[in-house]
Design a protein around this motif. Structure first.
Motif, short mmCIF file in Angstrom:
data_model
loop_
_atom_site.label_atom_id
_atom_site.label_comp_id
_atom_site.label_asym_id
_atom_site.label_seq_id
_atom_site.Cartn_x
_atom_site.Cartn_y
_atom_site.Cartn_z
N ARG A 1 -62.70 -0.16 -149.81
CA ARG A 1 -61.68 0.65 -149.12
C ARG A 1 -61.45 0.14 -147.70
N VAL A 2 -62.54 -0.05 -146.97
CA VAL A 2 -62.41 -0.47 -145.57
C VAL A 2 -61.80 -1.86 -145.47
N GLU A 3 -62.26 -2.80 -146.28
CA GLU A 3 -61.75 -4.16 -146.21
C GLU A 3 -60.27 -4.21 -146.60
N SER A 4 -59.90 -3.46 -147.64
CA SER A 4 -58.50 -3.42 -148.07
C SER A 4 -57.61 -2.83 -146.99
N SER A 5 -58.09 -1.76 -146.36
CA SER A 5 -57.33 -1.11 -145.30
C SER A 5 -57.15 -2.04 -144.10
N ALA A 6 -58.22 -2.75 -143.73
CA ALA A 6 -58.12 -3.69 -142.61
C ALA A 6 -57.14 -4.82 -142.92
N ALA A 7 -57.20 -5.33 -144.16
CA ALA A 7 -56.29 -6.41 -144.55
C ALA A 7 -54.84 -5.95 -144.48
N LYS A 8 -54.56 -4.73 -144.92
CA LYS A 8 -53.19 -4.20 -144.87
C LYS A 8 -52.71 -4.05 -143.44
N SER A 9 -53.60 -3.60 -142.54
CA SER A 9 -53.21 -3.46 -141.14
C SER A 9 -52.85 -4.81 -140.53
N LEU A 10 -53.60 -5.84 -140.88
CA LEU A 10 -53.29 -7.19 -140.38
C LEU A 10 -51.96 -7.68 -140.95
N GLU A 11 -51.72 -7.43 -142.23
CA GLU A 11 -50.47 -7.86 -142.87
C GLU A 11 -49.26 -7.19 -142.25
N ARG A 12 -49.41 -5.92 -141.89
CA ARG A 12 -48.30 -5.16 -141.30
C ARG A 12 -48.12 -5.46 -139.82
N GLY A 13 -49.08 -6.14 -139.22
CA GLY A 13 -49.01 -6.38 -137.79
C GLY A 13 -49.48 -5.19 -136.98
N ALA A 14 -50.13 -4.22 -137.63
CA ALA A 14 -50.64 -3.03 -136.93
C ALA A 14 -51.96 -3.33 -136.23
#
Length: 289
Positions: free
Chosen positions: A53-66
């Protein structure tokens, strides 16, 4: 911001007890802002799920530029464990287990036993008495509420709840933590439901009564609040996202402590009894299938 530089005031070493949706979100918030994070779960399977969960969430934040930085570097600062001893060097540990009094007390005591002197213990409770929980601990002065909102990565609010025995300097310290996470703190003194749950649940319960009485459909009630009052999400859709069982538990506690105005409507009890718990089961006041 770059996760290679820790924002002023943010703890370098943070722990989170519980790696479900909320716990993983809390871990994510500290991780992407530069903290070293330990998540402790009850067993190996839960720990693995929490890590994902944490790794997936971090990856999505990086992809979105957040968030800025490198995923491998972030993940190198994440430890997921089943051993409370891993909290021993943490400056702050946030408990994020389900809203059950006995479970909260047992969990908090288990963490407190492992903390170094001066380390701060916080609960992510959304409604339970912070002062009451503190009374069950050996170091109530080092305890407070940090009520994060779902979804944690996108939410900009953290409710800081001050108990009767919380040492005064923790107020400003917690404001600095929240600012370091890029969020805004709302500081409240301990009271049933604090500010956010008390207001949010009060509006939601009245919306449920309106559906029950045939005043309007769930969709139209929500649209009235979204379009008329600029709420980002209506009270019934928010209930579906939070979980009807969670809202029922909070309402029952507020009913017990604050009186009849928080009595859960029968429509809420019926839906929970049928397993219509909102988004997580595919149906609540809306269809999520």
């Amino acid at each position: 911001m770059s996760n290679s530089v820790l924002p002023a005031g943010l703890p370098a070493k943070v722990g989170v007890l519980g790696g479900g949706r909320m716990g993983a979100g809390i871990a994510h918030a500290f991780l992407v802002n530069g903290s070293d994070v330990v998540v402790v779960e009850r067993d190996d399977a839960s720990a693995q799920a929490a890590r994902e969960r944490v790794e997936s969430s971090a990856a999505k934040s990086l992809e979105r530029g957040a968030a800025d930085g490198n995923l491998d570097e972030m993940v190198s600062r994440l430890t997921v464990s089943v051993d409370h001893a891993d909290f021993g060097d943490r400056q702050l540990v946030v408990e994020a287990v389900p809203e059950d009094w006995d479970l909260k007390v047992a969990s908090l005591r288990g963490v407190e036993e492992r903390l170094a002197p001066g380390a701060v213990l916080a609960s992510n409770t959304s409604s339970l008495s912070v002062s009451g929980l503190a009374d069950e601990l050996a170091r109530p002065e080092d305890f407070l509420g940090l009520h994060f909102f779902n979804p944690v990565p996108a939410s900009t609010l953290i409710e800081v709840v001050i108990g009767r025995q919380t040492r005064p300097e923790l107020v400003e310290q917690s404001r600095a933590w929240v600012q370091g996470l890029g969020k805004t703190a709302v500081v409240v003194n301990d009271a049933p439901g604090f500010a956010s749950s008390r207001l949010g649940v009060g509006i939601a319960l009245e919306a449920m009564r309106m559906v029950e009485e045939g005043v309007a459909s769930a969709e139209d009630i929500d649209n009235a609040m979204v379009l008329g009052y600029k709420h980002p999400t209506g009270p019934l859709r928010t209930t579906d996202i939070v979980g009807l069982d969670v809202r029922l538990g909070i309402a029952e506690y507020l009913h017990e402590t604050l009186g009849e105005r928080f009595a859960p409507p029968q429509i809420l009890r019926d839906k929970v009894a049928r397993g219509e718990l909102g988004r997580k089961t595919g149906k609540g006041f809306f269809d999520w299938s």
